[in-house]
Design an enzyme around this catalytic site. Structure first.
Site, PDB file in Angstrom:
ATOM      1  CD  GLU A   1      22.203  24.292  47.088  1.00  0.00           C
ATOM      2  OE1 GLU A   1      21.136  24.398  46.472  1.00  0.00           O
ATOM      3  OE2 GLU A   1      23.320  24.308  46.527  1.00  0.00           O
TER       4      GLU A   1
ATOM      5  CG  ASP B   1      28.603  32.088  46.373  1.00  0.00           C
ATOM      6  OD1 ASP B   1      28.168  30.984  46.767  1.00  0.00           O
ATOM      7  OD2 ASP B   1      29.416  32.211  45.432  1.00  0.00           O
TER       8      ASP B   1
HETATM    9 ZN   LIG Z   1      24.000  27.581  43.833  1.00  0.00          ZN
END
Ligand SMILES: [Zn+2]
Length: 438
Positions: free
Chosen positions: A301, A386
């Site tokens: 996030e 990621d």
């Molecule tokens: Zn995401």
């Protein structure tokens, strides 16, 4: 203001040279064609998705054979297929309702009825917007009920009681009315009072309203639906605080939300901006993930923030809505815009509410075709987040966390590649894991 004068209407019916009539026919034709093309495309994509998932239902893909049970894989397949089938039903229903409002004259009749009752003016315009929202909401009701209490229930995701559902509905309708009606009135007023550049003013107000909503949502609106308690787990708190410090983030608080009150689906999010920024973990997420995995999910996030995805999204939303308002500013003064979409414009009374509604109804039919572009950028952002999380925390933790979340949400591991290109805002698990380990 979107006033249509008698001449505009007459030109719709007059013989030679038919400028407005032909334009309205072109619009009717383009609208019907786009609607049909969208339906056909969606049916084709969904049937591909259903077929693809069903074909791979029998066996867990080799890459996941060690981590995912066959039963979980099959549950995900069944859930995906059920949702895709229901999605098609919903789509067909939506298209029928849209045709009912537009070409079949629903909106026009509603407008005429309210005009006869209230006369032309601000009251009638607001009543038209409110009646439209109310009727659309009632039509959607069976769909959401079926989704929650049949589909989600069958797969064990629904935790809502009918009472809570009703309470939610009442609360959100009330908030919608309290927040939505004044802003609608303000925009309608501007359309009538600020001249031919009204759309620029209205755009400014609309953007301000959206920013305000972003600001007050976490602190004032979300707590009306869920309980937010500060994160108490000291070890997790220390870990998360250290991670945020490492990544250069200050947030007002770490909160746990009782998501389990409504659904078993797990999530975490970062919300607000400026002083109201906060991190929210669903209790369902904390129950399923280890401390290291929670860290990795949060780092993902934070990656969205580091890469300025949120700002980019807000800026592109601003730009797109400016184009939208400018387009509406022009269309609202064209008689063929109303006639082409099955509405008889008012003579001698403002058409602003009609223009707003017609625009909102027709736009998705055409903008649907840019959905893959949006989805592409969204998936690109997920990969970037990621990669950031892997750099800041642990790759293996992120991988196991993602797998747990995909499994818990019954997301299929074997979606149809073309369907993914069109509809998936998040890349399939296989692609995300492959990028992480490569
Ligand atoms: Zn995401």
């Amino acid at each position: 203001m979107a006033r249509i004068v008698a001449d505009d209407i007459n030109s719709l019916a007059m013989a030679d040279p038919f400028p407005s009539l032909s334009l309205s026919l072109v619009l009717t034709f383009a609208f019907a064609l786009a609607l049909l093309a969208g339906l056909v495309l969606n049916f084709w994509l969904s049937s591909r998705q259903i077929r693809h998932v069903a074909q791979h239902r029998g066996q867990v893909p080799p890459a996941f054979a060690q981590t995912i049970l066959l039963s979980a894989h099959q549950k995900a397949a069944d859930y995906t297929i059920t949702k895709a089938r229901f999605g098609l039903l919903e789509l067909t229903l939506g298209a029928a309702v849209l045709l009912g409002w537009t070409l079949l004259g629903g909106l026009s009749s509603l407008n005429q009825a309210l005009l006869g009752w209230l006369g032309g003016g601000m009251g009638q315009q607001i009543a038209l917007l409110a009646a439209f929202v109310l009727i659309s909401g009632l039509i959607d009701l069976p769909v959401t009920l079926y989704q929650t209490f049949v589909i989600e229930e069958r797969f064990g995701f629904n935790k809502m009681t009918p009472k809570l559902w009703l309470l939610d509905l009442l609360k959100s309708s009330l908030i919608g009315a309290v927040v939505g009606l004044p802003i609608a009135a303000l925009i309608l007023w501007m359309m009538g009072a600020t001249g031919s550049w009204w759309w620029l003013w209205a755009w400014g107000v609309w953007m301000g309203f959206n920013l305000l909503l972003l600001l007050i949502y976490p602190t004032f609106i979300a707590p009306l639906f869920n309980k937010f308690v500060p994160l108490e787990d000291e070890t997790l708190k220390a870990r998360v605080t250290a991670l945020m410090k490492r990544c250069g983030f200050a947030a007002k608080g770490l909160f746990v939300m009782d998501g389990s009150k409504r659904s078993a689906h797990a999530n975490a999010y970062f919300t607000g901006f400026g002083a109201s920024k906060r991190v929210v973990f669903y209790d369902t997420l904390l129950a399923k993930l280890s401390a290291g995995e929670v860290d990795a999910v949060l780092a993902h996030e934070l990656g969205h923030f580091k890469h300025k995805h949120i700002i980019k999204r807000i800026v592109s939303m601003f730009a797109l809505s400016l184009v939208g308002f400018a387009l509406l500013g022009w269309l609202a003064t064209q008689a063929w815009f109303y006639a082409g979409l099955g509405v008889q414009p008012n003579l001698g009374a403002p058409n602003d509410a009609l223009a707003l509604l017609l625009f909102m109804l027709a736009l998705p039919v055409f903008s649907f075709f840019i959905a893959p572009v949006m989805a592409h950028f969204s998936r690109k952002h997920e990969f970037e987040a990621d990669a950031y999380a892997v750099r800041q925390t642990s790759g293996p933790d992120l991988a196991t966390a993602l797998l747990k979340l995909y499994e818990d949400n019954a997301s299929t591991l074997t979606p149809d590649p073309l369907y993914v290109k069109f509809h998936y805002s998040h890349p399939p698990a296989s692609e995300r894991l492959a990028r992480m380990t490569s």
